[in-house]
Design an enzyme around this catalytic site. Structure first.
Site, PDB file in Angstrom:
ATOM      1  N   VAL A   1       0.859  -1.177   0.000  1.00  0.00           N
ATOM      2  CA  VAL A   1       0.000   0.000   0.000  1.00  0.00           C
ATOM      3  C   VAL A   1       0.898   1.231   0.000  1.00  0.00           C
ATOM      4  CG1 VAL A   1      -2.071  -1.014   1.028  1.00  0.00           C
ATOM      5  CG2 VAL A   1      -0.262  -0.146   2.513  1.00  0.00           C
ATOM      6  N   SER A   2       0.432   2.301  -0.645  1.00  0.00           N
ATOM      7  CA  SER A   2       1.247   3.506  -0.804  1.00  0.00           C
ATOM      8  C   SER A   2       1.318   4.352   0.458  1.00  0.00           C
ATOM      9  CB  SER A   2       0.695   4.370  -1.939  1.00  0.00           C
ATOM     10  OG  SER A   2       0.694   3.648  -3.127  1.00  0.00           O
ATOM     11  N   THR A   3       0.254   4.333   1.256  1.00  0.00           N
ATOM     12  CA  THR A   3       0.256   5.134   2.481  1.00  0.00           C
ATOM     13  C   THR A   3      -0.071   4.253   3.672  1.00  0.00           C
ATOM     14  OG1 THR A   3      -2.101   5.689   2.409  1.00  0.00           O
ATOM     15  CG2 THR A   3      -0.614   7.132   1.173  1.00  0.00           C
TER      16      THR A   3
ATOM     17  N   GLN B   1      -3.781   3.335   4.284  1.00  0.00           N
ATOM     18  CA  GLN B   1      -4.430   2.249   3.539  1.00  0.00           C
ATOM     19  C   GLN B   1      -4.235   0.931   4.275  1.00  0.00           C
ATOM     20  OE1 GLN B   1      -2.248   2.994  -0.101  1.00  0.00           O
ATOM     21  NE2 GLN B   1      -4.088   3.793  -1.093  1.00  0.00           N
TER      22      GLN B   1
END
Length: 193
Positions: free
Chosen positions: A9-11, A14
């Site tokens: 996940v990018s952040t 998330q």
């Protein structure tokens, strides 16, 4: 044949749950993860760990291709390297499975599209550079010193009125840059003789 999963996940806001559930349902015995890391960056601890663990005969599984990376060129390169190591690749959402003939066909179509995209970008870049040159624009980095500044620097060094460090500092460049520029000048003069 083991199936080893990877989720990203990018952040940190998330959640990895959806990906991990899908990977477990697909039969993954281990799942490596990265949180808060962009897909544009292929230097990820979880990805490095899973790639290190994979052995010939294993299958590397992701939920979606974009979880592995954003660049099609980098994805193709990674999947090709896995193939050279005799490791299969599977993306659940896109139904890519390099252990099947249909999956290999889809992968090769993606690779051909990536190559076509690289060719188009290269052609556009060359055309843009040619157009800029035709308009009289210089392509590339500006010279570190103007011709006049180089002449002053050579003169100051020759008569001992300034050191390399002093001249470099005056022009806001590194001493090695100054020496390289002056060396290129000398080489050009010798070639012209």
């Amino acid at each position: 044949m083991r199936q080893v999963g990877y989720a990203r996940v990018s952040t940190t806001d998330q959640n990895l749950d959806l990906q991990q559930i899908a990977l477990r349902a697909a039969g993954c015995v281990r799942i490596y993860t990265d949180e808060g890391i962009s897909g544009a960056n292929f230097e990820r601890p979880g990805l490095a760990a899973v790639l290190d663990e994979l052995r010939p005969g294993d299958t590397f599984v992701v939920w979606r291709l974009d979880r592995l990376g954003r660049s099609l060129v980098d994805l193709i390169k990674l999947i090709s390297e896995l193939g050279e190591r005799r490791i299969e690749f599977r993306s659940l959402s896109e139904a890519i499975d390099t252990s099947s003939s249909g999956g290999r066909l889809l992968f090769h179509l993606l690779a051909a599209m990536a190559e076509f995209e690289r060719s188009l970008i290269s052609e556009r870049t060359r055309a843009g550079m040619a157009a800029a040159r035709a308009r009289g624009r210089q392509i590339g980095r500006r010279p570190a010193l103007t011709g006049e500044q180089r002449r002053e620097a050579r003169l100051a060094l020759a008569n001992g009125s300034a050191s390399v460090e002093t001249i470099a500092e005056k022009h806001g460049i590194h001493p090695r840059t100054l020496l390289r520029v002056l060396k290129v000048d000398v080489a050009g003069q010798e070639a012209a003789r």
